[in-house]
Write a protein that holds these residues in place. Structure first.
Motif, PDB file in Angstrom:
ATOM      1  N   PRO A  12       0.833  -1.209   0.000  1.00 25.04           N
ATOM      2  CA  PRO A  12       0.000   0.000   0.000  1.00 25.04           C
ATOM      3  C   PRO A  12       0.871   1.265   0.000  1.00 25.04           C
ATOM      4  N   THR A  13       0.469   2.216  -0.846  1.00 23.50           N
ATOM      5  CA  THR A  13       1.211   3.469  -0.975  1.00 23.50           C
ATOM      6  C   THR A  13       0.235   4.621  -1.094  1.00 23.50           C
ATOM      7  N   ASN A  14       0.542   5.709  -0.420  1.00 27.55           N
ATOM      8  CA  ASN A  14      -0.242   6.934  -0.505  1.00 27.55           C
ATOM      9  C   ASN A  14       0.738   8.090  -0.338  1.00 27.55           C
ATOM     10  N   ILE A  15       1.203   8.627  -1.470  1.00 28.32           N
ATOM     11  CA  ILE A  15       2.217   9.682  -1.463  1.00 28.32           C
ATOM     12  C   ILE A  15       1.729  10.835  -2.324  1.00 28.32           C
ATOM     13  N   GLU A  16       1.860  12.042  -1.823  1.00 29.91           N
ATOM     14  CA  GLU A  16       1.598  13.221  -2.644  1.00 29.91           C
ATOM     15  C   GLU A  16       2.919  13.928  -2.867  1.00 29.91           C
ATOM     16  N   LYS A  17       3.213  14.183  -4.139  1.00 31.02           N
ATOM     17  CA  LYS A  17       4.465  14.848  -4.489  1.00 31.02           C
ATOM     18  C   LYS A  17       4.222  15.783  -5.668  1.00 31.02           C
ATOM     19  N   ASP A  18       4.632  17.019  -5.512  1.00 31.86           N
ATOM     20  CA  ASP A  18       4.475  18.021  -6.565  1.00 31.86           C
ATOM     21  C   ASP A  18       3.031  18.130  -7.056  1.00 31.86           C
ATOM     22  N   GLY A  19       2.087  17.999  -6.131  1.00 25.71           N
ATOM     23  CA  GLY A  19       0.680  18.146  -6.479  1.00 25.71           C
ATOM     24  C   GLY A  19       0.046  16.925  -7.121  1.00 25.71           C
ATOM     25  N   ILE A  20       0.782  15.829  -7.185  1.00 22.70           N
ATOM     26  CA  ILE A  20       0.263  14.594  -7.777  1.00 22.70           C
ATOM     27  C   ILE A  20       0.142  13.545  -6.675  1.00 22.70           C
ATOM     28  N   LEU A  21      -1.008  12.864  -6.621  1.00 25.02           N
ATOM     29  CA  LEU A  21      -1.239  11.814  -5.645  1.00 25.02           C
ATOM     30  C   LEU A  21      -0.906  10.465  -6.271  1.00 25.02           C
ATOM     31  N   TYR A  22      -0.007   9.715  -5.646  1.00 24.98           N
ATOM     32  CA  TYR A  22       0.400   8.390  -6.101  1.00 24.98           C
ATOM     33  C   TYR A  22      -0.174   7.367  -5.125  1.00 24.98           C
ATOM     34  N   ILE A  23      -1.008   6.454  -5.655  1.00 24.39           N
ATOM     35  CA  ILE A  23      -1.627   5.476  -4.760  1.00 24.39           C
ATOM     36  C   ILE A  23      -1.485   4.052  -5.307  1.00 24.39           C
ATOM     37  N   ASN A  24      -1.209   3.161  -4.387  1.00 21.61           N
ATOM     38  CA  ASN A  24      -1.184   1.732  -4.653  1.00 21.61           C
ATOM     39  C   ASN A  24      -2.074   1.104  -3.581  1.00 21.61           C
ATOM     40  N   PRO A  25      -3.102   0.361  -3.985  1.00 26.02           N
ATOM     41  CA  PRO A  25      -4.023  -0.197  -2.991  1.00 26.02           C
ATOM     42  C   PRO A  25      -3.476  -1.394  -2.222  1.00 26.02           C
ATOM     43  N   GLY A  26      -2.281  -1.854  -2.564  1.00 25.91           N
ATOM     44  CA  GLY A  26      -1.769  -3.076  -1.963  1.00 25.91           C
ATOM     45  C   GLY A  26      -2.339  -4.275  -2.699  1.00 25.91           C
ATOM     46  N   SER A  27      -2.370  -5.414  -2.048  1.00 25.41           N
ATOM     47  CA  SER A  27      -2.843  -6.638  -2.689  1.00 25.41           C
ATOM     48  C   SER A  27      -3.837  -7.363  -1.798  1.00 25.41           C
ATOM     49  N   LEU A  28      -4.889  -7.876  -2.425  1.00 24.90           N
ATOM     50  CA  LEU A  28      -5.817  -8.740  -1.698  1.00 24.90           C
ATOM     51  C   LEU A  28      -5.264 -10.156  -1.593  1.00 24.90           C
ATOM     52  N   ALA A  29      -4.435 -10.551  -2.552  1.00 29.82           N
ATOM     53  CA  ALA A  29      -3.973 -11.930  -2.618  1.00 29.82           C
ATOM     54  C   ALA A  29      -2.659 -12.172  -1.882  1.00 29.82           C
ATOM     55  N   LEU A  30      -1.673 -11.329  -2.158  1.00 28.54           N
ATOM     56  CA  LEU A  30      -0.310 -11.559  -1.671  1.00 28.54           C
ATOM     57  C   LEU A  30       0.318 -10.264  -1.163  1.00 28.54           C
ATOM     58  N   PRO A  31      -0.120  -9.774  -0.009  1.00 26.44           N
ATOM     59  CA  PRO A  31       0.431  -8.508   0.484  1.00 26.44           C
ATOM     60  C   PRO A  31       1.923  -8.629   0.804  1.00 26.44           C
ATOM     61  N   ARG A  32       2.634  -7.523   0.586  1.00 27.67           N
ATOM     62  CA  ARG A  32       4.054  -7.465   0.919  1.00 27.67           C
ATOM     63  C   ARG A  32       4.311  -6.221   1.761  1.00 27.67           C
ATOM     64  N   GLY A  33       5.209  -6.377   2.707  1.00 33.83           N
ATOM     65  CA  GLY A  33       5.591  -5.239   3.533  1.00 33.83           C
ATOM     66  C   GLY A  33       4.594  -4.893   4.624  1.00 33.83           C
ATOM     67  N   VAL A  34       3.448  -5.547   4.618  1.00 37.95           N
ATOM     68  CA  VAL A  34       2.403  -5.346   5.626  1.00 37.95           C
ATOM     69  C   VAL A  34       1.802  -6.710   5.961  1.00 37.95           C
ATOM     70  N   ASP A  35       1.117  -6.778   7.071  1.00 42.22           N
ATOM     71  CA  ASP A  35       0.517  -8.058   7.467  1.00 42.22           C
ATOM     72  C   ASP A  35      -1.000  -8.074   7.269  1.00 42.22           C
ATOM     73  N   TYR A  36      -1.462  -7.368   6.233  1.00 48.42           N
ATOM     74  CA  TYR A  36      -2.893  -7.325   5.941  1.00 48.42           C
ATOM     75  C   TYR A  36      -3.125  -7.220   4.443  1.00 48.42           C
ATOM     76  N   ARG A  37      -4.300  -7.632   4.014  1.00 48.18           N
ATOM     77  CA  ARG A  37      -4.751  -7.507   2.625  1.00 48.18           C
ATOM     78  C   ARG A  37      -5.524  -6.190   2.534  1.00 48.18           C
TER      79      ARG A  37
END
Length: 156
Positions: A112-137
């Motif tokens: 999962p990613t939620n970053i705003e940079k230079d007025g642009i929002l960058y989002i990654n919802p993560g994964s329902l199947a195989l999450p990485r870097g977190v312990d949740y879907r």
């Protein structure tokens, strides 16, 4: 407008089925690839319009990226693999600026990613199947109303 945002579902229908009730409340669904066929399944289950791209694990003959407008916001949708997203944001940031994106939706990292940079929002919802870097879907609910953007991460 309420938008459900998913990626990297990898045919894990047991988890997709758990999020269908959330998605049924949306006006639009976005799927950032891996598995494109899941976007068809989600559409069939919800009857809600879906914007979807192929990921690196997809062999469907569909678009690798889309650029569209929702409620006055330009959305750039891609899986992220062709922008080497696992190695940094530089390439995708350059593309987003070049095409005038307000919001970039990507997947591939399963993080999962939620970053705003230079007025642009960058989002990654993560994964329902195989999450990485977190312990949740996870997936996201993106609300765009009157130039205002609200983002809610939903953990399964």
């Amino acid at each position: 407008m309420k938008i459900g945002v998913l990626s990297d579902t990898h045919n894990a229908k047991v988890y997709i089925d758990k999020v269908i009730p959330y998605l049924e409340e949306c006006d639009l669904i976005i799927h950032a690839g891996d598995n494109f066929s899941d976007s068809k399944y989600i559409h069939n289950m919800t009857n809600i319009d879906i914007m979807a791209v192929k990921g690196n694990c997809d062999f469907d003959n569909v678009e690798e990226e889309l650029f569209f407008e929702v409620e006055g916001k330009n959305i750039f949708l891609c899986h992220g693999d062709t922008y080497d997203i696992k190695y940094g944001m530089g390439t995708i940031e350059s593309r987003a600026k070049k095409i005038g994106a307000d919001i970039v939706v990507f997947g591939h990292t399963h993080m999962p990613t939620n970053i705003e940079k230079d007025g642009i929002l960058y989002i990654n919802p993560g994964s329902l199947a195989l999450p990485r870097g977190v312990d949740y879907r996870s997936f996201l609910i993106l609300n765009i109303e009157k130039e205002k953007i609200n983002l809610e991460e939903v953990r399964i």
